[in-house]
Design a protein around this motif. Structure first.
Motif, PDB file in Angstrom:
ATOM      1  N   LYS A  27     -29.438  -1.798 -43.241  1.00  0.00           N
ATOM      2  CA  LYS A  27     -29.799  -0.784 -42.271  1.00  0.00           C
ATOM      3  C   LYS A  27     -29.446   0.510 -42.982  1.00  0.00           C
ATOM      4  N   GLU A  28     -30.435   1.325 -43.195  1.00  0.00           N
ATOM      5  CA  GLU A  28     -30.158   2.535 -43.970  1.00  0.00           C
ATOM      6  C   GLU A  28     -29.148   3.409 -43.250  1.00  0.00           C
ATOM      7  N   ILE A  29     -28.354   4.055 -44.037  1.00  0.00           N
ATOM      8  CA  ILE A  29     -27.206   4.763 -43.483  1.00  0.00           C
ATOM      9  C   ILE A  29     -27.622   5.865 -42.519  1.00  0.00           C
ATOM     10  N   GLU A  30     -28.777   6.494 -42.801  1.00  0.00           N
ATOM     11  CA  GLU A  30     -29.142   7.628 -41.951  1.00  0.00           C
ATOM     12  C   GLU A  30     -29.665   7.180 -40.597  1.00  0.00           C
ATOM     13  N   LEU A  32     -28.028   5.201 -38.674  1.00  0.00           N
ATOM     14  CA  LEU A  32     -26.895   4.721 -37.895  1.00  0.00           C
ATOM     15  C   LEU A  32     -26.156   5.893 -37.282  1.00  0.00           C
ATOM     16  N   VAL A  34     -22.344   6.980 -36.403  1.00  0.00           N
ATOM     17  CA  VAL A  34     -21.007   6.572 -36.784  1.00  0.00           C
ATOM     18  C   VAL A  34     -20.050   6.834 -35.636  1.00  0.00           C
ATOM     19  N   VAL A  72     -20.884  10.633 -34.516  1.00  0.00           N
ATOM     20  CA  VAL A  72     -21.321  11.726 -35.387  1.00  0.00           C
ATOM     21  C   VAL A  72     -22.372  11.165 -36.322  1.00  0.00           C
ATOM     22  N   ARG A 115     -30.169   5.211 -32.363  1.00  0.00           N
ATOM     23  CA  ARG A 115     -29.512   4.866 -33.620  1.00  0.00           C
ATOM     24  C   ARG A 115     -28.335   3.940 -33.340  1.00  0.00           C
TER      25      ARG A 115
ATOM     26  N   ILE C 378     -25.294   2.485 -49.532  1.00  0.00           N
ATOM     27  CA  ILE C 378     -26.131   3.203 -48.569  1.00  0.00           C
ATOM     28  C   ILE C 378     -26.812   2.230 -47.614  1.00  0.00           C
ATOM     29  N   SER C 379     -27.309   1.118 -48.150  1.00  0.00           N
ATOM     30  CA  SER C 379     -28.112   0.244 -47.290  1.00  0.00           C
ATOM     31  C   SER C 379     -27.290  -0.814 -46.580  1.00  0.00           C
ATOM     32  N   PRO C 382     -22.051   0.987 -45.059  1.00  0.00           N
ATOM     33  CA  PRO C 382     -21.635   2.353 -44.744  1.00  0.00           C
ATOM     34  C   PRO C 382     -20.143   2.406 -44.437  1.00  0.00           C
ATOM     35  N   ILE C 394     -25.339  11.203 -44.635  1.00  0.00           N
ATOM     36  CA  ILE C 394     -26.298  11.090 -43.537  1.00  0.00           C
ATOM     37  C   ILE C 394     -27.068  12.393 -43.387  1.00  0.00           C
ATOM     38  N   GLN C 398     -31.284  12.874 -44.263  1.00  0.00           N
ATOM     39  CA  GLN C 398     -32.194  13.102 -43.149  1.00  0.00           C
ATOM     40  C   GLN C 398     -33.575  13.433 -43.685  1.00  0.00           C
TER      41      GLN C 398
END
Lengths: 398, 368, 558
Positions: A27-30, A32, A34, A72, A115, C378-379, C382, C394, C398
């Motif tokens: 799952k790509e970090i962006e 998610l 946090v 965040v 997300r 990254i994938s 985290p 993050i 974007q």
């Protein structure tokens, strides 16, 4: 040779298939959000939730807990907007969900935000004293300890008011969870802060059945302050009261958790005298006499005279230093006695680590009194011996 | 060809193989399994005692092997107890090694699925791991030894660094009092310490490969001491930080300890990744050497080429690894393997040693 | 009881998986075996095989017989037979003249290769004009003899004799000048080729700040001379081989006869003799034809342009192979750590030398695993990145539309293309190209939202790291493996990266270069050799030659 080529092709296709089936758990970090802070309050649905429930957003549950999940970062639409509005926009997002199972509450989050939430970065867990009075703390942190995402390095705090308010900040650009997490590190400046209680430690303490204290915090107008400590009774793991700041200081002295800070007192003319602690050590000695268990606490501290309002006294005078030391010792003893009285008489619990000393120094006796130690402790005799030394008086000799 | 004593391994390599075999799944669970049984803080004494006992058992095996130079136990067992019983025992040992490698793989897969790869199917994790192990063992004992020599220093350094960093949570009071409840808890813990020292049994095959089989005992003692010291440090740091009451509540206490702190000043904040990396490597080493021992046993028993047997064993190990249905069964499986070790490699070799000494079986060349 | 046993029998899916787990490695094994056989049997096992089929042998037999027939001594017939063989070539010239004594002489040479000055001044002049009186005096007694010619008339150092056509023709074509004299059976071969050559320059591929600026050239005898010039040393031996079945080339094996392990030397000789190839244009051919494992991504011989490096290796007990026409010498056997060492480590003092080596090991690690770790973190994980960093990543990611694997592949591929283009481009443009590519494309890609700035840092560090490795070809290997690591990380995250590392190590420990384990001295441990491994200890400590080489003389000091 042809059959070999066939082998080769099939091997290649299997390898390619393997590649295609890849990327299972990723799952790509962006994508998610946090989770950095969690506040637990007594269950009471917020207005938003009530409205949503009226529209039909309900499921079978008891409204026991309201969890506030702080996540965040908050995404900015695009660059221009970020430039223009960053001052007013907040860095974090708080989501309130009400229900019973904390795990389910976490999963309910996915019904509201697109997300998915990850718990790896959970920094603080704030529990309102109200909730903790009603519920066993063990039940509250059960999921959090079991979860494989959430790290046991998470900090546990008690809040006098609503816990969710501790996760709100009036300062722009501030993330309350990080704020709280870092504030605990200020122990070397102020001895009214308890040593951080992380989940690992909490787990051990709860399992051992001993009573313990958690750092308390109070909130007003978006500001958070550490104030005192919540006392939790061992067998029930429920909140039974609060120690005030002064008593927390005394408790820290007893536990030997002093890393710095101040002792302030008044001299005979009522002027302020302050002492900066450089180093301190505490020794607890347990004595067993038949059925009587008593403790002797000896405390030694080195430090400097840092503030003296009385102009007539100069620290170069040896007599004055001795006198000042006595003032400080008096003050400290007073503090320790108050703390002990509160522990032994009001709460009837041992949160000062006396049990550990008895366990180590008299393991056989300990086995007999282990069962209701808090009762036994409240009748124990505790004596103090304080020795404060002023080693210097800073850069001013006056 | 520029050959050098190729099928032989040096004494250092023997040490490394034993150490790598012992350091397996135990690193993560030891503090809990031990404390659960001991119930006091004295587990570390049991650990030392357990290590010594294992050394004794290992020495028995080495002494036995030294009576049959150049032969593994799979080969000389028949000479001692006869063809039928010998073959049965060998088969039992092969099954033991298959089970042990399967167990290690399964534990690895469980932890990986819990902390690293949530959502990846278990077969994917297990398969890729097993294939790489197969690739390694086709290179023979020498390649295995060389790989272990790369892995072991990395393991020791990373493990020590991780534990050192955790010292901020360490409190000596959590390890006191020593022997507060007498010696009995220590004895109670002995059994679970024996289980973490599984690995000495590899000496049933190693002396046959050693350049200087005479140094077998020395290699065994050093090889056991390295994991003993590492386990000891691990146990002390974990219990010292988490207290006895905390340790028993944690499934993977060592991992939980490393997860309990974050060091913001360094480049990395979280160190469980490093611990998991070396741990996976150690599981890999345990798995490969077991796999190799099992295939060697079968090959020598059936007097066939070893390579097809290696391939053939793969599905068996896979199926055995997937047999336990949940974590409890998995840990029971581990306990069962440990119990088998005690009988199969602890008591049985002593018996054999007695037989050989009394009946003077084997090459009696001790005057040389 | 029975029920509980039944409940443990796995379902068919697990059996299918078990089948897959069995079949896949078998297929891979068979494939690799097939590949091995397709690539030619391993040199270590191979024996030289006859390359000609039956018919060819029969047809060739006739010319063979002609070739090996000795010359008659008759000027006309011999000249005719030579002409018949090579007169078709436009660059072969025949110059016939009469000697002062009256015999007919023919000089045969290849234009551009023969030593013009030597032939004109020393040979033709002396034969046509000099010592006429003496010549006349002798001619009275008898016919002119070969020994008289070589002793009295030809002031040349390099004279060889050839008895049959085959010898003559092949030598003429590589640049010797043949002289056919009426009445003498042997054909004399004078001088050797003096084609246009390059001067000795600084090695391009291995630059050093400190150290000799000399590099090998394409001329074998120059190279051997450079080696000879390293100092007075009787033990340096150079043995010549001829390789190539169609176009023969000289190949020299260099070693120190009182240091090198004789088994190793025999093995090198055996492998060189078993080379079966019609032509070897570069030492890279030799390297690939004598290596142990052709399926390995790692090189099993070190190539170098630096004579000092060769000499140092010879003194460690290794063997060097030099091929005519190639400025790259090969050093065997090679170990992985050698690829990360530079001669400069020894020329600088030991503390900076050690530091540089550690830096290179670090660079290797980055070059191999940095993008893979980026993808894995990254994938997949985290939770393993520091919290503050997670937030900034993050933010930075974007709007990046791709998963991290694709993102990293885009950047890595373009960096590789840039590097490849930079090599091809003429020197003045190359660096400019790098700047345009690296800076502008990177910046533009970030601004366009194709990749995150964090990745650009990772890719840049990786690329620079891979160039920090002293051996260029080792750098290529690492770059290749990096892509594999990236795929592993994309499939199984950090676990995949660990597996990749284990796979790589498994391969490395199985690999041998001429019988020497590739990963030594890392494994098996040879602590004495560690003095010159990651560390470069002072020379006073490094008293012994590497143990792995099993040298005859292990002591570096006498």
């Amino acid at each position: 040779m042809n059959s070999m080529k066939g082998y080769f092709l099939s091997a290649l296709s299997i390898l390619l298939l393997l590649c295609l089936t890849g990327c299972w758990g990723n799952k790509e970090i962006e994508d998610l959000s946090v989770n950095v802070g969690l506040a637990l309050d007594v269950g009471k649905e917020s207005e938003l939730e009530q409205e949503l429930a009226e529209q039909g957003a309900t499921y079978p549950k008891k409204n026991i807990i309201t969890a506030t999940l702080q996540t965040v970062p908050v995404l900015k639409g695009n660059k221009e907007q970020q430039m223009g509005n960053s001052k007013s926009s907040e860095m974090f997002l708080n989501t309130e969900v009400t229900g019973d199972s904390i795990f389910q509450l976490y999963r309910q989050y996915s019904l509201r935000r697109y997300r998915p939430i990850i718990g790896h970065h959970l920094k603080v867990l704030v529990i309102s004293s109200e909730l903790s009075r009603k519920m066993d703390l063990d039940k509250l942190v059960n999921f959090i300890l079991r979860d494989n995402d959430i790290r046991p390095s998470c900090l546990v705090l008690i809040s006098t008011g609503k816990a969710s308010e501790a996760l709100i900040s009036s300062q722009p650009g501030d993330i309350p969870s990080f704020h709280l997490r870092s504030m605990v590190e200020n122990q070397f400046r102020n001895n009214k802060i308890l040593a951080p209680m992380i989940l690992t430690e909490l787990d051990g303490i709860m399992n051992s059945g001993s009573s313990f204290v958690l750092q308390n915090l109070v909130t007003a107008k978006g500001e958070v302050e550490f104030a005192g400590a919540g006392v939790l009774k061992g067998e029930t793991n429920k909140w039974i009261g609060t120690l005030n700041e002064h008593e927390v200081e005394g408790l820290n002295w007893i536990k030997g958790d002093i890393e710095g800070g101040v002792i302030k007192t008044y001299d005979k003319s009522g002027e302020v005298l302050a002492y900066e602690i450089k180093s301190a050590s505490t020794k607890i000695k347990s004595k067993v006499n038949g059925n009587d268990i008593s403790f002797h606490v000896s405390i030694e501290a080195d430090g400097r005279l840092i503030e003296n309002w009385d102009k007539s006294q100069v620290p170069t005078d040896e007599k004055f230093l001795k006198e000042a030391e006595e003032y400080f010792e008096e003050e400290l003893k007073d503090m320790l006695h108050k703390t002990t009285r509160k522990m032994q008489e009001k709460f009837k619990v041992d949160v000062g680590g006396f049990r550990n000393q008895l366990r180590i120094q008299h393991p056989k006796v300990w086995r007999t009194v282990k069962q209701d130690w808090d009762e036994t402790f409240s009748k124990c005799d505790i004596t103090y011996d304080v020795n404060i030394t002023i080693t210097d008086y800073g850069s001013s000799a006056k | 060809m520029f050959t050098r004593t190729d099928d032989k391994i040096t004494t250092t390599q023997t040490v490394v193989i034993i150490s790598c075999f012992m350091l397996g799944s135990g690193v993560l669970t030891l503090p809990r399994t031990l404390t659960e049984r001991v119930k006091t803080v004295d587990g570390w004494i049991s650990l030392i005692l357990g290590g010594l006992i294992i050394m004794l058992a290992g020495i028995c095996i080495v002494k036995l092997c030294q009576k049959f130079p150049g032969k593994t136990m799979f080969q000389f067992l028949k000479e001692i107890v006869g063809s039928w019983i010998g073959s049965c025992m060998c088969l039992l040992m092969v099954m033991y090694f298959v089970c042990l490698s399967a167990f290690e793989i399964r534990v690895m897969a469980e932890v990986t699925m819990l902390y690293l790869l949530e959502g990846t199917p278990m077969w994917a994790i297990v398969m890729s791991f097993m294939w790489i192990g197969l690739y390694l063992i086709t290179g023979g004992i020498n390649s295995i030894a060389r790989l272990f020599e790369i892995i072991l220093p990395i393991t020791i350094v990373v493990l020590l660094i991780c534990l050192l960093l955790s010292s901020r949570l360490f409190d000596i009071d959590n390890l006191r009092p020593v022997l507060g409840e007498g010696i009995f808890p220590v004895i109670r813990g002995l059994k679970s310490t024996l289980l973490v020292f599984i690995g000495f049994e590899i000496m049933i095959i190693l002396p046959a490969f050693m350049q200087y089989p005479k140094k077998g005992v020395k290699a065994l003692i050093i090889g056991t001491s390295i994991p003993l010291v590492l386990y000891l440090i691990t146990f002390i740091m974990v219990v010292g930080a988490m207290t006895v009451d905390g340790v028993v509540r944690s499934t993977w206490p060592t991992l939980d300890l490393i997860r309990s702190f974050e060091i913001t000043g360094l480049l990395f904040e979280r160190f469980e990744f490093f611990l998991l990396v070396i741990w996976i490597m150690q599981i890999f080493s345990t798995y490969t050497i077991c796999f190799y021992a099992a295939s060697l046993g079968l090959a020598q028993l059936s007097k066939k080429n070893i390579r097809p047997i290696m391939y053939g064993l793969l599905p068996f190990i896979f199926i055995v690894a997937l047999l336990p249905k949940n974590m409890n069964e998995l840990f029971d499986f581990g306990d069962f393997i440990g119990t088998v070790t005690i009988y199969l490699f602890g008591l049985f070799p002593v018996l054999l040693l007695l037989i050989t000494t009394i009946f003077r079986i084997g090459a009696v060349k001790e005057d040389e | 009881m029975w029920q509980s046993i039944i409940s443990y029998i796995p379902n068919w899916i697990i059996f299918t998986q078990a089948l897959v787990i069995l079949i896949v490695p078998i297929i891979i094994y068979l494939t690799s075996k097939w590949l091995q056989s397709a690539l030619g049997s391993r040199t270590s096992e191979g024996t030289p095989t006859a390359n000609e089929s039956e018919e060819n042998i029969f047809e060739n037999a006739k010319t063979k017989a002609e070739d090996t027939m000795p010359f008659t001594g008759n000027y006309e017939t011999d000249l005719a037979s030579i002409k018949k063989r090579i007169a078709k070539n436009c660059d072969v010239h025949f110059r016939e003249f009469t000697m002062a004594t009256g015999e007919m002489v023919a000089i045969i040479y290849v234009e551009g290769l023969y030593d013009k000055e030597l032939i004109e001044v020393q040979v033709m002049k002396s034969l046509m004009f000099d010592d006429v009186e003496e010549m006349e005096k002798s001619s009275k007694d008898s016919k002119i003899t070969k020994s008289y010619l070589t002793n009295k008339m030809l002031p040349i150092s390099e004279i060889r004799e050839a008895l049959n056509l085959e010898e003559v023709v092949s030598d003429i074509l590589v640049g010797s000048t043949a002289m056919l004299i009426d009445g003498i059976v042997e054909v004399l071969l004078l001088g050797s080729a003096t084609g246009k050559t390059r001067s000795i320059e600084e090695p391009l591929s291995e630059g050093l700040l400190r150290g000799p600026r000399i590099g090998f050239t394409e001329i074998l005898c120059d190279n051997t001379a450079i080696l000879r010039r390293h100092g007075k040393n009787e033990s340096l031996e150079l043995i010549k081989f001829q390789v190539g079945t169609r176009a023969k080339k000289d190949l020299v094996v260099a070693y120190m006869n009182d240091i090198v392990n004789s088994e190793l030397l025999e093995e090198v000789k055996r492998r060189i003799e078993s080379i079966n190839m019609d032509y070897l244009p570069e030492s890279g051919y030799v390297e690939q034809l004598i290596e142990d494992d052709s399926l390995s991504p790692f090189q099993q011989a070190q190539n170098t342009e630096r004579p000092d490096r060769v000499i140092n290796s010879l003194l460690e007990g290794r063997v060097a192979i030099l091929l005519d026409g190639s400025p790259f010498a090969l050093i065997v056997p090679v170990t992985f750590s050698m690829l990360l060492q530079s001669p400069e480590d020894y020329y600088e003092r030991w503390i900076p030398g050690t530091l540089l080596r550690m830096l290179r090991f670090l660079a290797t690690f980055f070059a191999l695993l940095a993008p893979a770790l980026y993808i894995a973190f990254i994938s997949y994980h985290p939770g393993l990145i520091p919290t503050k960093l997670v937030m900034s990543i993050i933010d930075a990611r974007q709007g990046v539309p791709f998963p991290s694997l694709i993102e990293a592949l885009i950047m890595e591929t373009s960096i590789e293309i840039l590097r490849e283009a930079g090599v091809r481009l003429p020197k003045p443009i190359g660096p400019a190209m790098g700047i345009v590519g690296g800076l502008i494309i990177g910046d533009a890609a970030v601004n366009a939202g194709l990749v995150s700035p964090f990745l650009v840092i990772v890719v840049a560090v990786t690329a620079i790291s891979s160039f920090a490795i002293p051996t260029y070809s080792a750098g290529i290997t690492l770059r290749l493996l990096r892509f594999l690591a990236m795929f592993c990380a994309a499939i199984l995250g950090a676990y995949g990266t660990v597996l990749f590392f284990l796979l790589l190590c498994s391969h490395l420990v199985k690999l041998k270069s001429f019988g020497v384990p590739y990963v030594s001295p890392m494994a098996p441990y040879r602590l004495d050799d560690w003095k010159d491994f990651i560390f470069r200890l002072p020379f006073k400590v490094m008293k012994r030659r590497p143990l792995i080489m099993k040298t005859k003389d292990s002591d570096r000091k006498k």
